[in-house]
Design a protein around this motif. Structure first.
Motif, PDB file in Angstrom:
ATOM      1  N   VAL A   1     -43.640 -74.326  19.610  1.00 34.55           N
ATOM      2  CA  VAL A   1     -42.187 -74.384  19.716  1.00 34.55           C
ATOM      3  C   VAL A   1     -41.871 -74.196  21.185  1.00 34.55           C
ATOM      4  O   VAL A   1     -42.330 -73.243  21.818  1.00 34.55           O
ATOM      5  CB  VAL A   1     -41.519 -73.287  18.869  1.00 34.55           C
TER       6      VAL A   1
ATOM      7  N   ALA B   1     -36.526 -74.797  15.219  1.00 33.36           N
ATOM      8  CA  ALA B   1     -37.855 -75.416  15.142  1.00 33.36           C
ATOM      9  C   ALA B   1     -38.365 -75.477  13.708  1.00 33.36           C
ATOM     10  O   ALA B   1     -39.007 -76.461  13.328  1.00 33.36           O
ATOM     11  CB  ALA B   1     -38.842 -74.656  16.023  1.00 33.36           C
TER      12      ALA B   1
ATOM     13  N   ILE C   1     -40.681 -79.419  19.199  1.00 31.14           N
ATOM     14  CA  ILE C   1     -42.042 -79.084  18.777  1.00 31.14           C
ATOM     15  C   ILE C   1     -43.004 -80.136  19.314  1.00 31.14           C
ATOM     16  O   ILE C   1     -42.666 -81.312  19.415  1.00 31.14           O
ATOM     17  CB  ILE C   1     -42.168 -78.949  17.240  1.00 31.14           C
TER      18      ILE C   1
END
Length: 184
Positions: free
Chosen positions: A67, A111, A15
Motif C-alpha cells: 500500500v 487500499a 497498490i
C-alpha cells in the motif's frame, strides 16, 4: 514516481505488487513497527526472513501488495491475499498491516477497497476471509467499514508472537462489495 507500476489506485492510496527489491525498506519499516503491531502481527525484520516472506508471496496461491501513498509512492502498509483456493471454492484469506506514522490516516481503508475490487474482479474470487484477534479494534473497524460479516470464532487459530491466538472470522462474498453497511 513515474517508474512505479500500480495495480490500481484510488484518491490517496495505490497498490502495487511487492517484490524482492522492496526488502530493505520493508524490513526497516517492519522493525520500526514491531511495538505497534504487537501482539497482532509478526513481520519479517531480517533480510533472511524477508526472503522467506517474499518466496511465499510468489506462490500461485498468494498475491502480495504494498500500500503506497499515491502521490509520493511511500510505502504505508501491505495487504496480502493468502491461501487462494480455486475450483468450486474461489476463496482467499486477507492479511494486512499499516506502518506508522501512516496508520490511522485512511490509506489502509482505501487500499482494502482496491484489493477487494481486484480480488473480486481480475482474480475472479467469490469470497475473501479475514481472521482478526478480538482485541484488535482498528482491524475490526476496518472490516466492518467494508461490510464484512462476522461468521464465527476460532480458538487458538494462529501462532503469533509465541502464542496461539484466538481469532474472529470475518468474510465477504463478491455480491457484498459496495453494499451499504448501515450506521456505525
Amino acid at each position: 514516481m513515474s517508474d512505479v507500476r500500480y495495480v490500481t489506485e484510488g484518491a490517496r492510496a495505490a497498490i502495487r505488487r511487492i517484490t524482492r527489491a522492496d526488502g530493505a525498506e520493508f524490513v526497516r519499516r517492519a522493525r520500526e513497527s514491531m511495538e505497534f503491531h504487537r501482539p497482532w502481527l509478526t513481520l519479517p525484520t531480517t533480510e533472511r526472513a524477508y526472503v522467506h516472506y517474499i518466496a511465499q508471496l510468489e506462490r500461485e496461491d498468494r498475491e502480495g501488495f504494498l500500500v503506497c501513498a499515491r502521490e509520493t509512492g511511500d510505502m504505508v502498509g501491505f495487504i496480502n491475499i493468502n491461501n487462494i483456493v480455486r475450483g468450486a471454492f474461489q476463496c482467499g484469506s486477507i492479511g494486512y498491516g499499516a506502518f506508522p506514522p501512516a496508520a490511522g490516516q485512511g490509506y489502509m481503508s482505501e487500499a482494502l477497497g482496491l484489493v477487494l475490487r481486484h480480488a473480486f474482479g481480475p482474480l475472479g474470487l467469490h469470497r475473501v476471509e479475514v481472521n482478526i484477534q478480538p482485541g484488535n479494534k482498528a482491524s475490526l473497524g476496518l472490516v466492518k467499514r467494508h461490510g464484512f460479516r462476522l461468521e464465527g470464532f476460532s480458538p487458538d487459530f494462529l501462532h503469533i508472537e509465541g502464542a496461539w491466538r484466538d481469532h474472529e472470522r470475518w468474510a465477504m462474498t463478491s455480491d457484498m462489495l459496495d453494499q451499504p453497511t448501515g450506521p456505525g
